[in-house]
Design a protein around this motif. Structure first.
Motif, PDB file in Angstrom:
ATOM      1  N   GLN A  59     -10.632 -21.241 -24.112  1.00 14.64           N
ATOM      2  CA  GLN A  59     -11.144 -21.497 -25.036  1.00 14.64           C
ATOM      3  C   GLN A  59     -12.107 -20.226 -25.124  1.00 14.64           C
ATOM      4  OE1 GLN A  59     -14.281 -24.218 -23.655  1.00 14.64           O
ATOM      5  NE2 GLN A  59     -13.331 -26.113 -24.347  1.00 14.64           N
ATOM      6  N   GLU A  94      -4.355 -27.032 -28.528  1.00 11.83           N
ATOM      7  CA  GLU A  94      -5.297 -26.122 -28.099  1.00 11.83           C
ATOM      8  C   GLU A  94      -5.029 -24.712 -27.337  1.00 11.83           C
ATOM      9  OE1 GLU A  94      -8.174 -28.292 -25.690  1.00 11.83           O
ATOM     10  OE2 GLU A  94      -8.594 -30.154 -27.362  1.00 11.83           O
ATOM     11  N   GLN A 105      -9.936 -23.894 -19.015  1.00 10.53           N
ATOM     12  CA  GLN A 105     -10.484 -24.679 -19.878  1.00 10.53           C
ATOM     13  C   GLN A 105     -11.182 -23.583 -20.268  1.00 10.53           C
ATOM     14  OE1 GLN A 105     -11.136 -28.521 -20.142  1.00 10.53           O
ATOM     15  NE2 GLN A 105     -11.530 -28.824 -22.158  1.00 10.53           N
ATOM     16  N   GLY A 108      -4.633 -20.980 -29.065  1.00 13.68           N
ATOM     17  CA  GLY A 108      -3.716 -22.268 -29.984  1.00 13.68           C
ATOM     18  C   GLY A 108      -4.126 -22.478 -31.213  1.00 13.68           C
TER      19      GLY A 108
END
Length: 222
Positions: free
Chosen positions: A125, A175, A121, A170
């Motif tokens: 990001q 996302e 994750q 995303g």
């Protein structure tokens, strides 16, 4: 300004685990470790040299003391433990070219949720919010484009440890998503907790690099 969703990543593996692995390290033959890990060992000085994500480290034998490129102490226990675990457990096998996910390692499904949160994750990001910094990081790692997703690369963590990063951007509806793949031969080198440590090493390195670029950009404005 929109607040970043990228969580802080800090070494969370402890000094006590480092000490435990240093005690184990003493029992291993340095010449055998050098041959299997592809890391040179200086018998005269009793010291390994190992490169991890482009940075050099030194490891004293038999003490297992891990130092940075300047020969100094540092407090990133994740990378210290990763280095010791790799030197002790490397098999010398050539790359299998069969890529598997964290879930496909023994006990992977048990620890996957934590690995996804701390590593996959975070990578997604950072890559989604800072693609230019990610690309520069990959240039620094001498990574090879992998041809999957929106961005992907194959690169070397340390001699004998190859991985693949894949990123899908995303948008307002979905996302960003990512995947981290490992050569299957590493199932003979790392247990699932070692792999979690490697994940931390990767994310600490990536985040440190992107933050350093951000700081440089700010200083260039003044």
């Amino acid at each position: 300004m929109k607040q970043s969703k990228i969580p802080d990543i800090d070494p969370h593996f402890s000094e006590s685990s480092y000490r435990v692995n240093r005690d184990l390290f003493k029992k291993f033959d340095p010449l055998v470790m050098s041959e299997k890990s592809l890391c040179p060992f200086d018998s005269k000085n009793g010291r390994f040299e190992i490169r991890v994500l482009g940075d050099s480290y030194f490891v004293d034998h038999p003490s297992g003391l891990v130092r940075n490129a300047l020969g100094g102490e540092f407090d990133n226990y994740s990378i210290k433990i990763f280095i010791l675990r790799y030197l002790m457990n490397a098999t010398g096998k050539t790359q299998s070219s069969e890529w598997i996910s964290f879930k496909e390692f023994p006990d992977g499904p048990i620890y996957y949720s934590n690995f996804h949160k701390r590593c996959i994750q975070v990578f997604a990001q950072i890559g989604n919010q800072k693609p230019d910094q990610l690309k520069q990081y990959m240039v620094n790692q001498k990574a090879i484009p992998y041809g999957k997703g929106d961005l992907s690369w194959q690169f070397t963590v340390t001699p004998g440890v190859e991985i693949v990063w894949i990123l899908w951007f995303g948008d307002d509806e979905f996302e960003a998503e990512a995947q981290i793949l490992f050569d299957k031969k590493l199932t003979d080198v790392f247990n699932i907790k070692d792999l979690a440590i490697l994940g931390d090493v990767l994310m600490i390195s990536l985040k440190t690099f992107t933050l350093s670029l951000d700081s440089k950009k700010k200083s260039d404005k003044f």
